[in-house]
Scaffold this motif. Sequence first.
Motif, PDB file in Angstrom:
ATOM      1  N   SER A 229     -69.428 -43.350  10.772  1.00 39.62           N
ATOM      2  CA  SER A 229     -69.384 -42.880   9.322  1.00 39.62           C
ATOM      3  C   SER A 229     -70.365 -42.334   9.353  1.00 39.62           C
ATOM      4  O   SER A 229     -70.434 -41.101   8.804  1.00 39.62           O
ATOM      5  CB  SER A 229     -69.813 -44.841   8.955  1.00 39.62           C
ATOM      6  OG  SER A 229     -70.703 -45.064   8.884  1.00 39.62           O
ATOM      7  N   ARG A 230     -71.342 -42.198  11.177  1.00 41.99           N
ATOM      8  CA  ARG A 230     -72.415 -41.127  11.167  1.00 41.99           C
ATOM      9  C   ARG A 230     -71.449 -40.047  11.371  1.00 41.99           C
ATOM     10  O   ARG A 230     -71.917 -39.026  10.917  1.00 41.99           O
ATOM     11  CB  ARG A 230     -73.363 -41.857  12.331  1.00 41.99           C
ATOM     12  CG  ARG A 230     -74.249 -42.853  11.546  1.00 41.99           C
ATOM     13  CD  ARG A 230     -75.445 -43.526  12.766  1.00 41.99           C
ATOM     14  NE  ARG A 230     -76.229 -41.881  12.964  1.00 41.99           N
ATOM     15  CZ  ARG A 230     -77.250 -42.056  13.763  1.00 41.99           C
ATOM     16  NH1 ARG A 230     -77.069 -42.987  14.344  1.00 41.99           N
ATOM     17  NH2 ARG A 230     -77.830 -41.005  13.087  1.00 41.99           N
TER      18      ARG A 230
ATOM     19  N   ARG B 112     -73.985 -45.865  20.476  1.00 39.84           N
ATOM     20  CA  ARG B 112     -75.264 -45.406  19.216  1.00 39.84           C
ATOM     21  C   ARG B 112     -75.381 -44.181  20.216  1.00 39.84           C
ATOM     22  O   ARG B 112     -76.031 -43.373  19.182  1.00 39.84           O
ATOM     23  CB  ARG B 112     -75.649 -46.814  19.484  1.00 39.84           C
ATOM     24  CG  ARG B 112     -77.430 -46.353  18.663  1.00 39.84           C
ATOM     25  CD  ARG B 112     -78.583 -47.402  19.096  1.00 39.84           C
ATOM     26  NE  ARG B 112     -78.467 -48.536  18.785  1.00 39.84           N
ATOM     27  CZ  ARG B 112     -79.074 -49.405  18.083  1.00 39.84           C
ATOM     28  NH1 ARG B 112     -79.128 -48.725  16.966  1.00 39.84           N
ATOM     29  NH2 ARG B 112     -78.646 -50.576  18.084  1.00 39.84           N
TER      30      ARG B 112
ATOM     31  N   GLY C 114     -71.170 -47.220   5.538  1.00 39.59           N
ATOM     32  CA  GLY C 114     -70.497 -46.971   5.799  1.00 39.59           C
ATOM     33  C   GLY C 114     -70.401 -45.720   5.080  1.00 39.59           C
ATOM     34  O   GLY C 114     -70.547 -44.816   4.846  1.00 39.59           O
TER      35      GLY C 114
ATOM     36  N   ARG D 168     -70.197 -52.102  15.885  1.00 40.25           N
ATOM     37  CA  ARG D 168     -70.698 -50.800  16.791  1.00 40.25           C
ATOM     38  C   ARG D 168     -70.159 -49.385  16.034  1.00 40.25           C
ATOM     39  O   ARG D 168     -70.119 -48.374  15.952  1.00 40.25           O
ATOM     40  CB  ARG D 168     -71.400 -51.295  18.094  1.00 40.25           C
ATOM     41  CG  ARG D 168     -72.163 -50.289  18.206  1.00 40.25           C
ATOM     42  CD  ARG D 168     -73.876 -49.637  17.441  1.00 40.25           C
ATOM     43  NE  ARG D 168     -74.469 -50.611  17.296  1.00 40.25           N
ATOM     44  CZ  ARG D 168     -75.280 -51.504  18.330  1.00 40.25           C
ATOM     45  NH1 ARG D 168     -75.364 -50.174  19.598  1.00 40.25           N
ATOM     46  NH2 ARG D 168     -75.732 -52.652  17.649  1.00 40.25           N
TER      47      ARG D 168
ATOM     48  N   ASP E 138     -70.271 -48.128  12.410  1.00 45.58           N
ATOM     49  CA  ASP E 138     -70.987 -47.830  12.165  1.00 45.58           C
ATOM     50  C   ASP E 138     -71.294 -46.368  12.868  1.00 45.58           C
ATOM     51  O   ASP E 138     -71.884 -45.502  11.840  1.00 45.58           O
ATOM     52  CB  ASP E 138     -72.643 -48.006  12.458  1.00 45.58           C
ATOM     53  CG  ASP E 138     -73.680 -47.529  12.787  1.00 45.58           C
ATOM     54  OD1 ASP E 138     -74.046 -48.042  11.350  1.00 45.58           O
ATOM     55  OD2 ASP E 138     -74.796 -47.327  13.334  1.00 45.58           O
TER      56      ASP E 138
ATOM     57  N   ASN F 243     -81.106 -53.960  16.315  1.00 48.42           N
ATOM     58  CA  ASN F 243     -81.360 -52.898  15.020  1.00 48.42           C
ATOM     59  C   ASN F 243     -82.592 -51.806  16.072  1.00 48.42           C
ATOM     60  O   ASN F 243     -82.184 -50.385  15.539  1.00 48.42           O
ATOM     61  CB  ASN F 243     -81.409 -53.302  13.774  1.00 48.42           C
ATOM     62  CG  ASN F 243     -80.406 -54.116  13.427  1.00 48.42           C
ATOM     63  OD1 ASN F 243     -79.351 -54.082  13.811  1.00 48.42           O
ATOM     64  ND2 ASN F 243     -80.806 -55.238  12.374  1.00 48.42           N
TER      65      ASN F 243
ATOM     66  N   THR G 158     -70.761 -54.099   7.069  1.00 49.16           N
ATOM     67  CA  THR G 158     -70.600 -52.598   7.872  1.00 49.16           C
ATOM     68  C   THR G 158     -70.121 -51.486   7.328  1.00 49.16           C
ATOM     69  O   THR G 158     -70.309 -50.134   7.254  1.00 49.16           O
ATOM     70  CB  THR G 158     -70.221 -52.802   9.371  1.00 49.16           C
ATOM     71  OG1 THR G 158     -71.160 -53.870   9.646  1.00 49.16           O
ATOM     72  CG2 THR G 158     -69.926 -51.898  10.129  1.00 49.16           C
TER      73      THR G 158
END
Length: 835
Positions: A542-543, A496, A594, A536, A539, A431, A590
């Motif tokens: 959603s960002r 990421r 999101g 991953r 995530d 994380n 997750t």
Amino acid sequence: MEALTELCDLVAQNPDLLADKLAWICSRCPPSPSPHRASRSQLHALLALARLLSLRPLPPSSSSSSSAPLLDFLRSFPSSALRPSFWPQSFPPGPFLSDLLRFASLAPDLASPLSSFFASTLLSVLDADADADPDPAIARAFLSAVAQNCPPVAPADADRLAARLLDEFSSYSYSYSSDHNASSLQSTPSKGKAKEEDHHREIADDAASEASSLSKGDAGGGANGRRSSVGSGEGSGIGGEGAGECSPAVVRQEVVAFEEEAIEGLERQEMAFRLFGQILDRVGSSIKTEHLERIRELAAKQLKSLPAFLKIRKRDWREQGAQLKARINTKVSCCQAATTVQVKSLLSLDTDGKSSKDALRRTLALLLDAAEACILSSWRKLKICEELFSTLLNGISEITVSRGGQLLRVLLIPLKPLVLTTCAQADMSGNNPGAMFEAVTKLSCEIIEFGWSKDRALVDTFIMGLAACIRERNDYEEQEGKEKQAAPVVQLNLIRLLAELCVSVNKWEVVDMILPLFIENLEEGDASSPGLLRLRLLDAVSRVASLGFEKSYRETVVLMTRSYLDKVKTLGAVESNTIPPEATTERIETLPAGFLLVASHLTSLKLRSDYRHRLLSLCSDVGLAAESQSGRSGADFMGPLLPAVAEICSDFDPSSNVEPSVLKLFRNLWFYIVLFGLAPPIQQNQMPSKFVSTSLNSVGSISAIALQAVVGPYMWNSQWAVAVQRIAQGTPPLVVSSVKWLEDELELNALHNPGSRQGSGNEKAAVAQRAALSAALGGRVEEDRVSDIGQEADVRESVLSAHACFLIKNMSQKDEHVRDITVNLLTQLKERFPQ
């Protein structure tokens, strides 16, 4: 000291107190000339005076007299304060001098008087430190404080200071030579500028050649173009374990050469580099060109020695323990200071000269090599190594930006393998990705934002090259051992990083380059099945959706809602022990996270309205799917969605005109909240702090949930209860007229009828469910009675109150018959309108 600090802050906020308090503080400072020994109170007063001068300019009439104690102390420091006997017992000079010079450098009233003598003070302390008389520790504490916060110096003193600082390197000069097989350090003078420039050109040529081979061998944007970097293993042994290891004899030679460097000499060089950087900030334009060239040569030598130094593993050093740790920290700190002064001196060059551009290109190659050495080193987890890496990348950014886009191509070609090398580290997959990952992400964002208007095609190529790496399939059959884990780690961290790029740059063009590859992988690629890669990517998308670009938002939300509903339906078709743990994580962590992220960051009213409708529709679909699955509790499926629903409803006006379709969705939501026992209990017992996932095997157990939802304690995640309460605040009137029931008749009958499919199995449970819904809505709605909300309800309440008051008053009548009628009517009124 705390009292004096508070006094300074008080005086700074109340100018009327300045004259009186300033005189009092000055009276407590050391007298002039400085005493043989200063007291603690005198030093504290001196520090308070410096703090006050930094907070507020003084009136012209009092500035000279008020600042005299501080100026006298700094002027006489070499002759008085370098003696240990000057300082109180157990009083550390270092923190005091650091704070004193920090405040002094910020005080506008001290700039002119300090510049007239501070260079002489600094030179005297440098000479005292070199002679080790009378106390080198105090001198070094003073120099360290100046290296952090240098007070003003006069331009006329710039060359004198620069020349004296360069003398610090004369006793510790060394040359460094490198080829593919060997590197060495000797304690000998420099070989001259020509050899230095030849070596810089060699570094630039090597970097260009390597970048060219990468661009040819990695045309598809692959993550394996730089196999020696990317596939270098896991854990803390990456440095020196991968490709490019030197022979044991060469390593021993390098160890001997590095251990011949005195730690004290490295400390003095670091101090000189940092002081030179401070002088450059103050009066850099007044320093002679030959002095600048000399300091760049010395800094470059330190940086060229860094890759060989960092690749030596712990077991290869003859020194061990505290001695080795001190050597590592000192060497890396010295290289960090060298990086800073190298960049500052380069940026002071003529921006249009060819020699300036060549020097910048060579330095870029040098800094990139040093940065790669940091990320591949077994010492990379040390804080000082992380700080060096950040300093190197900051220097790369400053140099690139300083020439307006002329160096973009020089940087972006080797920047991609550096990014992939950083993403390949296994210890960054958690994380917390680490300081090095954050630094390379920051550099990538800065370069993209800078190059967007300079060379858009080049920037697009860089972004697409990185994004394409996530779609590559690695041939795991041809890899052995730890290399099988390297490629997924690269992908996880690269995803990421790309998400960070989208958020930081915040341009729809960048999102449109990256998001399609994310979605493609989720729908058709390796991430279409449960696993860490899918988590991953979910995530990340959603960002990206939370940025609010309509096209990307809609594509992402459709994928996320479909994924969640598919997981709910899948659970009813397979046994729970056959479900991969990543699939459970996706459903309960997750995707709900999101959904909440998007709800929290969307700002467009249009998109928030659309998202509210989509989430409420998802809740209805999830509730219906959960009802059809016997033996499971729908709370497991509905509960994780509630925080996102609460957030998206937080700005919804329940008193506005609501479309019938939205009203229907709200009614469905509340029906399932009650049916699954998600409403807050009437009796507020303690709620569990952690999520409890419960699968129920019988209809009777569902009855138990309905009863517990009323009497407590709350058996689900406490955040769900809070979310239900927030949803209630944004829920529109569920009954819009006096002739319409709260819910559809089918749903209403399901609550009332103990024998129906949706019913709970007995009348007691049905009553409990109705009570739970009433409690969740604040007691405003009853299932058994017509209910109104709004102006009509206010009129009704007013009439009821008037009648109740009249009847209560008549209960005291003397006539027994009147009293009996009154009691009878009041009882009927209470039964008919219990509110």
